[in-house]
Design an enzyme around this catalytic site. Sequence first.
Site, mmCIF file in Angstrom:
data_model
loop_
_atom_site.group_PDB
_atom_site.id
_atom_site.type_symbol
_atom_site.label_atom_id
_atom_site.label_comp_id
_atom_site.label_asym_id
_atom_site.label_seq_id
_atom_site.Cartn_x
_atom_site.Cartn_y
_atom_site.Cartn_z
ATOM 1 N N HIS A 65 -8.024 0.180 -1.023
ATOM 2 C CA HIS A 65 -7.837 -0.860 -2.041
ATOM 3 C C HIS A 65 -9.126 -1.496 -2.514
ATOM 4 O O HIS A 65 -9.258 -2.721 -2.568
ATOM 5 C CB HIS A 65 -6.831 -1.906 -1.545
ATOM 6 C CG HIS A 65 -5.574 -1.283 -1.053
ATOM 7 N ND1 HIS A 65 -4.763 -0.528 -1.877
ATOM 8 C CD2 HIS A 65 -5.007 -1.243 0.169
ATOM 9 C CE1 HIS A 65 -3.746 -0.066 -1.166
ATOM 10 N NE2 HIS A 65 -3.888 -0.469 0.070
ATOM 11 N N SER A 73 0.828 -1.198 0.000
ATOM 12 C CA SER A 73 0.000 0.000 0.000
ATOM 13 C C SER A 73 0.872 1.261 0.000
ATOM 14 O O SER A 73 1.698 1.440 -0.889
ATOM 15 C CB SER A 73 -0.970 -0.031 1.186
ATOM 16 O OG SER A 73 -1.913 1.012 1.104
#
Length: 314
Positions: A195, A85
């Site tokens: 996400h 991430s």
Amino acid sequence: MLAYQFPGQGAQSAGFLHRLPQHPVVTATLDEASQVLGTDVLTLDTPDALRSTVAVQVGLVVAGVATARVLADAQLSPDISAGLSVGAYAAAVSCGALAFPDALRMVHKRAELMETAYPSGYGLAAISGLTERQLETLAANQTKDGLPQVYVGNVNAPRQIVMAGADAALDALIERALAAGARKATRLAVSVPSHCELLGDAADALIDYARNVPFQAPHSVYVGNRGGRPLHTADAIRDDLATNMRYTVRWFDALTVMLEMGAQVVVEAPPGQVLTDIVRDQWPQTKALALSSISPDQWVATVRRRLGPVSGER
């Protein structure tokens, strides 16, 4: 071969920037970040500050880059870099694809967009013991029952999945997962639904912003989030960073590629050691090291010792 992995949001803990080594390179990195952002970055790791997505994400990138620079000062540099991430930004700096000041500004923009889109009521849940397919089925069933949709956010290992969505839907999914045989299911310290398609508009805005951010081809291997594959061009890395908030992080695929490429020692930048635990669990023969678990004055010696007769120096 030496590989670096940089953690994402959820790894943070109060005081994590203050636990970085007392090293001139760290001091210079903190000063540089403070100047770029116009604020003292050492104020970003208090318990109050860590309620902010902006503070957490910026702080993680600062910690990752400072760590890579400490090791580089000892002539240790990675053959492969990857980050989960927001950790991908530190990985991009580590491999030379993105300048540190540009990474800071882009992460600040990213975090603002995410926080503005979902200031409250959303987040992530980590579930261990069920597969991606099982969790997709559970999520689909509860959507049919009238709850908001929940999405697969991260696939960290075949049975270690992070789900994204609204608080009530995540809490309900945790109950269903435990009833279905999950070993563990818990909410993460993340206040946005990372996400997944819920951040589609925010990702589009970051894509527009990133068009004016200079990227370069990496001087060592960068492994991306969205596909879990090596990316070799400036444009590919720009796209990976700008869009990763919108797509599932294929972290297990990224780790698999790193090891298939020959990574023998995998070093995790602070804070935390979740990524190291994944490597140790899935590939016990691999030398995995979380720097946060050892004294900072032993970082260099420990990495060199793990590398063995291969110096890892450049």
